[in-house]
Design an enzyme around this catalytic site. Structure first.
Site, PDB file in Angstrom:
ATOM      1  N   HIS A 195     -67.313 -20.440 -23.191  1.00 50.78           N
ATOM      2  CA  HIS A 195     -66.921 -19.670 -24.369  1.00 50.78           C
ATOM      3  C   HIS A 195     -68.164 -19.049 -25.023  1.00 50.78           C
ATOM      4  O   HIS A 195     -68.210 -17.842 -25.285  1.00 50.78           O
ATOM      5  CB  HIS A 195     -66.199 -20.621 -25.345  1.00 50.78           C
ATOM      6  CG  HIS A 195     -65.839 -20.019 -26.659  1.00 50.78           C
ATOM      7  ND1 HIS A 195     -64.528 -19.849 -27.054  1.00 50.78           N
ATOM      8  CD2 HIS A 195     -66.598 -19.560 -27.684  1.00 50.78           C
ATOM      9  CE1 HIS A 195     -64.517 -19.303 -28.260  1.00 50.78           C
ATOM     10  NE2 HIS A 195     -65.753 -19.125 -28.666  1.00 50.78           N
ATOM     11  N   GLU A 196     -69.191 -19.888 -25.228  1.00 55.70           N
ATOM     12  CA  GLU A 196     -70.415 -19.397 -25.877  1.00 55.70           C
ATOM     13  C   GLU A 196     -71.152 -18.407 -24.978  1.00 55.70           C
ATOM     14  O   GLU A 196     -71.687 -17.410 -25.455  1.00 55.70           O
ATOM     15  CB  GLU A 196     -71.333 -20.564 -26.247  1.00 55.70           C
ATOM     16  CG  GLU A 196     -70.738 -21.551 -27.240  1.00 55.70           C
ATOM     17  CD  GLU A 196     -70.302 -20.907 -28.542  1.00 55.70           C
ATOM     18  OE1 GLU A 196     -70.954 -19.935 -28.984  1.00 55.70           O
ATOM     19  OE2 GLU A 196     -69.290 -21.356 -29.116  1.00 55.70           O
ATOM     20  N   HIS A 217     -69.730 -14.978 -25.304  1.00 59.44           N
ATOM     21  CA  HIS A 217     -70.288 -14.280 -26.479  1.00 59.44           C
ATOM     22  C   HIS A 217     -71.668 -13.724 -26.149  1.00 59.44           C
ATOM     23  O   HIS A 217     -71.978 -12.569 -26.434  1.00 59.44           O
ATOM     24  CB  HIS A 217     -70.471 -15.262 -27.649  1.00 59.44           C
ATOM     25  CG  HIS A 217     -69.205 -15.633 -28.365  1.00 59.44           C
ATOM     26  ND1 HIS A 217     -68.323 -14.713 -28.858  1.00 59.44           N
ATOM     27  CD2 HIS A 217     -68.708 -16.852 -28.710  1.00 59.44           C
ATOM     28  CE1 HIS A 217     -67.325 -15.345 -29.461  1.00 59.44           C
ATOM     29  NE2 HIS A 217     -67.526 -16.646 -29.385  1.00 59.44           N
TER      30      HIS A 217
HETATM   31 ZN   LIG Z   1     -66.611 -18.242 -30.298  1.00 60.29          ZN
END
Ligand SMILES: [Zn+2]
Length: 396
Positions: free
Chosen positions: A67-68, A71
């Site tokens: 998830h990170e 980003h």
């Molecule tokens: Zn996030």
């Protein structure tokens, strides 16, 4: 967030984990092994549950990292340098060195994380359905849990309040509509306080009604959001006020600067005695700035030794003193100094020459003047309390 261990670089991004991550990993493994897996795939040996649970906990954390990373990778594509990713008890933090240049980029960076979580969740759920009857029941149950938790993670992060991804999304949308990024950030942070308050309240109700400790977790997450959103709101307000303000507008020019080769006694007699400052930049024989000495430093030298000790040896060398350029935006300097700056002055240096000094008093005065000049931009909540903001999580 100290006490982190480096996990190396992934896709060129520095990744670190806080020790508190172990707590969440242990909690997840325990919950899975003791209640979730036995409930969905009954009648298996305990060892089987534990092996699957530990594997699922590790896979969950890998999902948070993915998830990170999503980003981070999208941010880099938008031209933003990615500083690091830190995983800790309440999830991950991606530190970006700069802001997305357009609302569109802001939106893309924000959406990337939840999209990755939702994607991972759907793949796990599809695998669970596809493998039913073919693979061990415990594996299917673990995949089912992983799928559900990742979809939940995506949805939770889409709650519309900063610092959650949904808050970034909200910021991007308001920014697009109004063209004012700073105000959009203030609104997103305020929404974050509402979301945080809502989660704390839900947690309280859950604990009161069901006596379930899961509510405590909700309260903890909500509280973290409240605190972070508040810091972000202050920071966004500050950024809003200081648009266009450079270090040179605020610094004290040509500050009193003493030679670093003087003895402490000579320095006290010739420089300190008539001055009303508490910190003094030092210069070397070549005229270049060499450091900073404070009254506190000077007081540490015993009176008997003042004639023999050179002032340059009791002060802080230039390499350890925060410095800034005169043309730097003031907000960038405040961001860079962050929490560890306290009240230490910043030396303003251009072409190896000292051109000014910037104290927390200078910054505070600049902020208050800006607020007086433009009360609309400072908005309710004011800014007089702002000296140096606690930018705990910067532009995550
Ligand atoms: Zn996030």
């Amino acid at each position: 967030m100290h006490e982190t261990v480096s996990l190396g670089r992934i896709a060129g991004v520095r990744v670190a984990a806080n020790w508190s991550l172990l707590i969440i990993a242990a909690l997840i493994a325990e919950t899975l092994a003791v209640s979730v897996l036995p409930a969905t795939a009954a009648g298996r040996p305990a060892a089987e549950y534990w092996v699957a649970s530990v594997a699922a906990a590790v896979a969950f954390l890998a999902g948070v990292l993915a998830h990170e990373l999503a980003h981070a990778i999208v941010a880099r594509r938008c031209g933003i340098r990615v500083d690091s990713i830190t995983l800790w008890m309440l999830g991950g933090v991606t530190r970006l060195d700069g802001d997305p240049p357009t609302p569109r980029d802001d939106l893309r960076v924000a959406v990337a994380g939840p999209a990755a979580s939702a994607g991972i969740g759907l793949v796990c759920l599809l695998l669970a359905v596809g493998l039913r009857g073919m693979a061990p029941v415990v594996l299917v149950a673990a995949l089912q849990w992983l799928g559900a938790i990742n979809v939940l993670l995506a949805l939770f992060n889409l709650l519309p309040g900063a610092p959650l991804d949904g808050g970034r999304l909200l910021r991007a949308v308001i920014w697009q509509r109004t063209g004012d990024r700073a105000r959009a950030a203030v609104h997103a942070a305020r929404a974050g306080r509402v979301v945080g308050f809502g989660l704390v309240s839900l947690g309280v109700v859950e604990v009161a009604v069901t006596a379930d400790v899961g509510g405590i977790w909700l309260m903890l997450v909500g509280w973290f959001l409240l605190v972070t959103a508040r810091a972000e709101e202050r920071h966004a307000g500050l950024r809003n006020l200081l648009v266009g303000v450079q270090v040179r507008d605020v610094m004290t020019s040509d500050p009193l600067c003493g030679p670093d080769w003087l003895s402490v006694q000579a320095f006290l007699d010739s420089v300190v005695r008539t001055a009303r400052f508490t910190a003094f930049p030092l210069r070397g024989v070549d005229g270049r700035p060499s450091g900073l000495v404070t009254l506190h430093d000077l007081a540490r030298v015993a009176p008997a030794r003042r004639v023999e000790v050179r002032v340059g040896t009791v002060g802080t060398p230039l390499a350890a003193v925060p410095t800034a350029g005169p043309d730097e935006p003031l907000i960038d300097v405040i961001d860079r100094l962050g929490v560890d700056s306290q009240a230490r002055p910043v030396l303003v240096v251009a072409d190896d020459q000292l051109v000014g000094i910037l104290t927390s008093g200078d910054i505070s005065a600049a902020v208050q003047k800006a607020a007086l000049a433009d009360p609309v931009r400072s908005g309710p909540g004011g800014s007089a309390e702002l000296s140096l903001p606690e930018t705990v999580i910067r532009r995550s």
